[in-house]
Design a protein around this motif. Structure first.
Motif, PDB file in Angstrom:
ATOM      1  N   THR A 151       0.872  -1.172   0.000  1.00 52.23           N
ATOM      2  CA  THR A 151       0.000   0.000   0.000  1.00 52.23           C
ATOM      3  C   THR A 151       0.911   1.225   0.000  1.00 52.23           C
ATOM      4  O   THR A 151       2.035   1.132   0.480  1.00 52.23           O
ATOM      5  CB  THR A 151      -0.873   0.029   1.256  1.00 52.23           C
ATOM      6  N   ASP A 248      -1.226   3.673   8.498  1.00 49.99           N
ATOM      7  CA  ASP A 248       0.179   3.725   8.090  1.00 49.99           C
ATOM      8  C   ASP A 248       0.445   2.649   7.040  1.00 49.99           C
ATOM      9  O   ASP A 248       0.177   1.472   7.283  1.00 49.99           O
ATOM     10  CB  ASP A 248       1.075   3.495   9.308  1.00 49.99           C
ATOM     11  N   PRO A 249       0.964   3.051   5.858  1.00 48.37           N
ATOM     12  CA  PRO A 249       1.250   2.032   4.839  1.00 48.37           C
ATOM     13  C   PRO A 249       2.278   1.013   5.305  1.00 48.37           C
ATOM     14  O   PRO A 249       2.298  -0.116   4.811  1.00 48.37           O
ATOM     15  CB  PRO A 249       1.770   2.844   3.650  1.00 48.37           C
ATOM     16  N   ILE A 250       3.121   1.397   6.253  1.00 52.88           N
ATOM     17  CA  ILE A 250       4.154   0.455   6.711  1.00 52.88           C
ATOM     18  C   ILE A 250       3.529  -0.709   7.474  1.00 52.88           C
ATOM     19  O   ILE A 250       4.095  -1.800   7.532  1.00 52.88           O
ATOM     20  CB  ILE A 250       5.187   1.179   7.583  1.00 52.88           C
ATOM     21  N   GLN A 253       3.316  -3.604   5.320  1.00 53.95           N
ATOM     22  CA  GLN A 253       4.593  -4.298   5.121  1.00 53.95           C
ATOM     23  C   GLN A 253       4.907  -5.210   6.303  1.00 53.95           C
ATOM     24  O   GLN A 253       5.374  -6.334   6.135  1.00 53.95           O
ATOM     25  CB  GLN A 253       5.714  -3.292   4.908  1.00 53.95           C
ATOM     26  N   HIS A 254       4.645  -4.705   7.513  1.00 53.81           N
ATOM     27  CA  HIS A 254       4.897  -5.550   8.691  1.00 53.81           C
ATOM     28  C   HIS A 254       4.046  -6.808   8.634  1.00 53.81           C
ATOM     29  O   HIS A 254       4.553  -7.922   8.803  1.00 53.81           O
ATOM     30  CB  HIS A 254       4.582  -4.776   9.976  1.00 53.81           C
TER      31      HIS A 254
ATOM     32  N   ILE B 165       4.815   4.688  -2.332  1.00 51.20           N
ATOM     33  CA  ILE B 165       6.167   4.544  -1.812  1.00 51.20           C
ATOM     34  C   ILE B 165       7.162   4.497  -2.973  1.00 51.20           C
ATOM     35  O   ILE B 165       6.974   3.749  -3.936  1.00 51.20           O
ATOM     36  CB  ILE B 165       6.291   3.274  -0.959  1.00 51.20           C
ATOM     37  N   ILE B 180       8.317   7.617   1.777  1.00 48.72           N
ATOM     38  CA  ILE B 180       7.039   7.033   2.166  1.00 48.72           C
ATOM     39  C   ILE B 180       6.073   8.150   2.528  1.00 48.72           C
ATOM     40  O   ILE B 180       6.446   9.078   3.269  1.00 48.72           O
ATOM     41  CB  ILE B 180       7.227   6.102   3.376  1.00 48.72           C
ATOM     42  N   PRO B 181       4.833   8.096   2.032  1.00 49.13           N
ATOM     43  CA  PRO B 181       3.878   9.151   2.387  1.00 49.13           C
ATOM     44  C   PRO B 181       3.677   9.208   3.898  1.00 49.13           C
ATOM     45  O   PRO B 181       3.516   8.185   4.561  1.00 49.13           O
ATOM     46  CB  PRO B 181       2.587   8.711   1.679  1.00 49.13           C
ATOM     47  N   HIS B 183       5.787   9.859   6.148  1.00 48.52           N
ATOM     48  CA  HIS B 183       7.022   9.670   6.905  1.00 48.52           C
ATOM     49  C   HIS B 183       8.108  10.569   6.322  1.00 48.52           C
ATOM     50  O   HIS B 183       8.053  10.944   5.160  1.00 48.52           O
ATOM     51  CB  HIS B 183       7.502   8.226   6.799  1.00 48.52           C
TER      52      HIS B 183
END
Lengths: 838, 235, 107
Positions: A151, A248-250, A253-254, B165, B180-181, B183
């Motif tokens: 994402t 959060d897009p991260i 990933q996690h 990203i 990264i959006p 961040h």
């Protein structure tokens, strides 16, 4: 005398054959037998492999020369996404599951897996999910965000088409299949080994599969959760991964890599299990360091859950945290090295018989060790920053996956081919296939390391001429086609062998494990009688075992009752505990999977009423399925003179159903923990996280619902205990009362949700709370419905003082529902209050 | 005609391979301390691991060809233990320790820690589908697909993204870091000497991913000041 | 249970280590200039050493249990592998914790 024995054995075999046969004609679709389904899994997986391979050839054609526009960026993006998706989800995992489904019962001396209908259901989920994903490719609307779907590239804003939906829904469908297989293999290995096969004497392959199955149980839920959340975000706009709403897009990933890294070992372990099985056979000696290998397999299983961040070294996580993951990633080399040296030591002590499977294992060694070493390189953070997301990683990954999985699988193919066809494959074509594949593979991917070091990023559909990448890419493409030639050779070899292969002798490789004690090809019931073992190498220590088993001289050699039966044994020692009564052919798995396919397709078309209908249909079918189990009186009427020494499992208190329930709840727990992880992650790390000023969930009604649930749970527990003690007086009434109280609890909880002032489309905070409440509601509802069914079954006499089994199977589900409720209270409501949020 | 088509790329390949590891995006032709450290790590690991690979495969082949001792007994047990402990435990652990001994300081050196003297130059880079937008805070200078910076001094590139990203990567200068959006990530760049270096997006970001390149112009510190001055007046 | 206990401890420790680092950095990041000598690294270090000690102790317990498993091959197998698991987990904890000495926490 012997004639009479032979006649008796022949009659026995005929009878068993009748009981275990699949239905004729179209009825084959109702088959639940593991041999049939294992083969279907593997053949389907092989077809998907060819499709994935075809996509790879198209991509290599596009990249062969610089600045080509043969397929263009859009199609190229779809192709690499689908190549990764098909190879990982539709080929690698299912074909290994198929191998395990086919082999495990035969290796542990069982007649079938412990939940045969679940096997069939798993197969249909896999097939339908795979077809749905494939459909998108045929229609030209395939997902195009890469197989790990980062994402926001895959979210509604930047991927407005249905491609991502196909991926999310289709993959979740396929994962249901993997979860089902994981649960089933775990319970089968632990509970249905033949008499005397203790944990320390079970074939090493079973250890690998046991760990793989448990890894599926814990490793897949994070991705299932992530897929559900992303699909909700795409369909309804709940901002789990969107920064604007506090997501959060991260997080994606996690969650993805929390699944993704264990997945690599889910694929590698069974393949390594093949290597550990074959090497002792060809060396003619037992595996050296059995305990060491078991130790390293278990360790691999655990450590692989602590590596996921090494796919994310470039997202800006604190360097110290990266260092932890870096060291953990390198540490996983230790158990792998232990296995490699155990194999070397085994070869050292034996006299090696050269053959085609061993050649593939040799290829595995070279390619996989190379891939493992580049893996250690990639784990080193400063080097990773340079080569991450380049063709170096592409090369590494193919060395690990093809080396660590495809080479052993092809070794397995040639090794077990006589088992499933009764014929031996040709030598010459096989050698051609190997060498073409091996040379083509290294030509493609060895050079690709250099392409990556020279700076070529992955996932570019074309590149400028003169950057130093031209020659390398051309050679890689040529190598890819040579590899394709190798695959073609192998297919021809396998196809021809069915016609021209010479008849295989019994136990052609002189193996030590029980699967070679079946007839070739195997009968659907595997063994006429189930032996009592005392050694890790039954066929080496008792060469006459296959004959005596076929003659019906061991356990369970009866078919007068017309039931499918296998032996249930103690998990540790392998002492017989009960006879497990297995269900026969059934249409329910197919229908259940079809209903789920309806749900999946309706969601794709955004036809939500149809989806709701599908869910109801599926629920009805599953409840019907649970109704027609082994306790059903039609299947096994309760007699007055039942034997006490080995009861049917439905008469016991600790049958496989209970184990299946507990393992499923472990998976469910992993799903819940992923949700908890998402909550805490967003709370601490999301850049735009906002907490509403006022608490949305009313505390008092929530607490009241919890108190009621606790009471319900206690009552259920007491009812179950009393039934076990033989006191079934008023059991039905009690269950009805419990159900009624449960309904009140559910109503209260539903009111809490209805009353809550949540703004789930604006705040990630409220969106996660909503998901949590829905999760609780679903569990409470399911617990109540299942209790109602129990109450009904008491009325029919399926459950009672002599049959308390089902009550005990359901009990963990109540305990789980209660535990999750209070945990949610603590984590989602209490902790934020203590934190000072509200 | 077809012959020409086939021989031309082959000729290019031969030329390319004789040129060694050059190329504008090659990590093996470093032009900054971070890229040098990574290249050093690569050659070191390449050498070490080639030895390991040859050793393991050689041992395996020997083990296959070797005839087992008919005597067997205790001796074999000792060999097995040696193989398992030596190869399974000692070899990987020792390799890991060696790697960490070099790797951790190298990684540390690449971090955007405050420099010993002075301050790092700050450049803001915003990634878009599919271009890079560069700002020099306090100057109003805005560039597209270009970064200008002085040689020899530390530069902190503050990265973020407007949409999906992306990943900012100048292979000859340093490793990559994601944009990264929502961040902000900080990448330390440092070039040995003036010149033009090429960069690209390394994280797949959609249809235009293959064409999302940029250039880094490195000047002497004096020339950089002059360029910045001129750029401010251009606006 | 002994087969996996050591690794479960490893996993929990790992989660605490990573989570603690993230939370520590979010709440009160120590000054970068201090390098690796700061309160956060100290806490993580103590955690690591404590965990190693615990695992070694459990491993030793397991090894002692050998005597009680006399004759029962099953138990013996579990005890041996269990002890090794503990030992290996201890080594894993120590190695993974190693970077705490060398690196500043929050950058």
């Amino acid at each position: 005398m012997t004639d009479r024995n032979n006649a008796a054995a022949g009659e026995l075999q005929q009878g068993l054959g009748r009981v275990w046969a699949n239905l004729p004609g179209l009825g084959a679709l109702a088959a639940v037998n593991h041999t049939t389904l294992g083969l279907r899994f593997m053949v389907t997986g092989a077809v998907f492999f060819l499709i994935g391979g075809l996509l790879a050839m198209l991509m290599r054609t596009q990249l062969a020369l610089p600045e080509q526009e043969i397929i263009g960026a859009q199609l190229y993006n779809q192709f690499f996404t689908m190549h990764g998706t098909v190879m990982m989800f539709l080929f690698a995992i299912p074909i290994l599951e198929g191998l395990a489904i086919y082999l495990i019962p035969k290796m542990i001396g069982a007649r079938d897996l412990v939940f045969p209908r679940l096997t069939a259901f798993a197969y249909y989920c896999y097939l339908f999910g795979g077809l749905i994903i494939l459909l998108s490719l045929v229609m030209g609307i395939a997902p195009d965000s890469g197989w790990f779907m980062y994402t926001p590239l895959s979210s509604a804003e930047f991927a407005p088409g249905p491609g991502s939906d196909f991926w999310l829904l289709g993959i979740t469908f396929v994962e249901i299949s993997a979860m089902a297989t994981g649960v089933e293999l775990t319970v089968s290995i632990l509970r249905t080994r033949t008499a005397g096969m203790s944990l320390r004497s079970m074939p090493i392959f079973c250890w690998y599969i046991l760990v793989m199955a448990l890894m599926i149980v814990f490793g897949f839920p994070p991705l299932i959760l992530a897929s559900i959340l992303l699909e909700i975000e795409r369909a309804a706009g709940l901002p789990f991964f969107a920064v604007a709403g506090g997501g959060d897009p991260i997080l994606w990933q996690h969650l993805f890599w929390l699944f993704g890294h264990p997945d690599v070992y889910i694929i590698f372990l069974p393949a390594a299990g093949v290597v550990s099985t074959l090497i002792p056979v060809f060396a003619g000696r037992p595996l050296v360091g059995y305990r060491w290998v078991v130790l390293s397999v278990i360790t691999t299983g655990f450590i692989s859950f602590g590596l996921w961040v090494h796919h994310m070294f470039t997202v800006g996580i604190p360097h110290l945290a990266q260092a932890f993951f870096s060291v953990a990633s390198m540490l996983v080399a230790v158990p792998t090295a232990i296995q490699v040296f155990a194999w070397i030591a085994t070869l050292w002590s034996g006299r090696v018989a050269w053959s085609l499977p061993l050649l593939w294992i040799m290829g595995f060694l070279v390619v996989f060790v190379c891939g493992g070493l580049t893996g250690v390189m990639l784990a080193l953070v400063p080097f990773n920053w340079q080569v991450h997301d380049t063709h170096f990683v592409v090369a590494h990954m193919h060395y690990v996956m093809v080396g660590g999985m495809l080479f052993p699988v092809l070794a397995a193919l040639y090794y077990w081919l006589p088992h499933l066809s009764g014929r031996m494959a040709s030598q010459r074509l096989g050698y051609w296939g190997f060498w073409l594949f091996f040379i083509g593979f290294n030509m493609t991917f060895l050079l690709m390391h250099l392409t990556g070091l020279e700076g070529m990023p992955r996932r570019v559909y074309t590149y400028e001429a003169g950057l130093g990448w031209d020659g390398l890419n051309l050679l890689s493409s040529v190598g890819g086609f040579v590899m394709g030639g190798g695959v073609a050779m192998i297919i021809i070899d396998v196809a021809l062998h069915y016609r021209f292969g010479r008849q295989a002798p019994a136990n052609p490789w002189n193996a030590d494990t029980l699967e070679w004690a079946t007839s070739l090809p195997p009968a659907p019931y595997n063994f006429v009688s189930l032996p009592t073992l005392s050694s890790r190498h039954p066929l080496w220590d008792q060469p006459d075992l296959p004959e005596s088993m076929a003659a019906g001289q061991h356990g369970l050699a009866t078919m007068a009752h017309g039931r499918r039966e296998t032996l249930g044994t103690d998990a540790l020692h392998g002492k017989p505990r009960e006879i497990i009564h297995l269900p026969t052919n059934s249409w329910l798995p197919l229908l259940g999977a079809l209903a789920l396919a309806v749900v999946c397709i309706s969601l794709l078309l955004r036809a939500y009423p149809a989806a709701l209908f599908g869910v109801a249909l599926a629920a009805a079918l599953f409840l019907r399925w649970s109704w027609e189990n082994g306790v059903h009186l039609k299947a096994a009427p309760l007699a007055d003179d039942e034997p006490d020494d080995l009861p049917l499992h439905s008469r016991s208190c600790d049958g496989p159903g209970l184990w299946g329930m507990v393992v499923s709840l472990l998976a469910n727990g992993a799903l819940y923990l992923s949700l908890l992880f998402a909550w805490f992650y967003l709370w601490t790390a999301s850049p735009g996280w906002r907490v509403p000023d006022e608490r949305a969930v009313a505390l008092l009604p929530f607490l009241a619902a919890g108190a009621l649930l606790s009471i319900v749970m206690a009552l259920y527990h007491r009812a179950a205990i009393r039934a076990v003690q033989g006191d079934a007086e008023g059991l039905g009434t009690r269950l009805w009362q419990i159900s009624a109280l449960g309904v009140v609890h559910w109503g209260l909880l539903a009111w809490v949700l209805y009353d809550a002032a949540l703004a789930p489309t604006e705040l990630a905070h409220d969106a996660v709370l909503l998901v949590m409440l829905l999760y609780l509601l679903i569990h409470s509802a399911l617990a109540v419905v299942l209790t109602v069914l129990q109450a009904l079954r008491v009325g029919y006499g399926y459950v009672g003082a002599r049959l308390p089994y089902e009550l005990l199977v359901l009990r963990p589900f109540w305990i789980y529902t209660l535990g999750v409720f209070w945990l949610s209270f603590a984590a989602f409501l209490l902790l934020p209050m203590a934190w000072g949020g509200q | 005609m077809t012959g020409g088509r086939i021989t031309a790329p082959l000729a290019v390949f031969i030329l390319g391979s004789s040129a060694g590891c050059g190329g504008p995006y090659s990590t093996l032709d470093p032009a900054g301390p971070a890229a040098s450290a990574a290249a050093f790590l690569w050659w070191g690991m390449f050498g070490l691991f080639t030895l390991v690979l040859v050793f393991v495969v050689g041992l395996w082949l020997y083990a296959m060809r070797r005839d087992p001792d008919p005597a067997g007994g205790q001796d074999v047990g000792r060999v097995h233990r040696r193989l398992l402990v030596g190869g399974g435990l000692v070899l990987p652990m020792a390799s890991i320790l060696v790697l960490l001994a070099f790797g951790i300081p190298a990684g540390h050196m690449m971090l955007p820690l405050p420099p010993a003297e002075g301050e790092a130059l700050r450049i803001d880079v915003r990634a878009h589908q599919w271009y890079w937008e560069t700002h020099y805070p306090g100057t109003g200078v805005r560039l597209v697909d270009e970064v200008h910076m002085p040689a020899g001094v530390p530069v902190n590139v503050h990265l973020t993204s407007e949409d999906v990203i992306h990943s900012f990567w100048v292979p000859r200068l340093a490793g990559k870091l994601d944009a990264i959006p929502g961040h902000e990530n900080v990448l330390r760049l440092r070039a040995y000497s003036p010149g033009i270096y090429r960069g690209q997006c390394a994280e797949f970001c959609g249809v235009g991913h293959a064409h999302m390149q940029f250039t880094v112009h490195v000047y002497t510190p004096e020339d950089f000041e002059a360029w910045l001055e001129a750029a401010q007046h251009d606006d | 249970m002994h087969l996996v206990l050591g690794l479960i401890i490893w996993a929990v420790w790992f989660v605490v280590l990573y989570g603690g680092l993230s939370v520590g950095c979010a709440l009160a990041p120590p000054d970068v200039a201090l390098g690796s000598l700061n309160w956060l690294n100290a806490v993580l270090l103590i955690l690591t050493l404590g965990c190693t000690a615990l695992l070694l102790y459990l491993g030793a317990c397991c090894w002692q249990g050998r005597a009680s498993a006399d004759g029962d091959l099953q138990r013996q197998f579990i005890v041996h592998v269990g002890a090794a698991v503990h030992l290996l987990s201890a080594a894993a904890v120590l190695l993974v914790g190693l970077p705490v000495f060398a690196l500043p926490p929050c950058i």
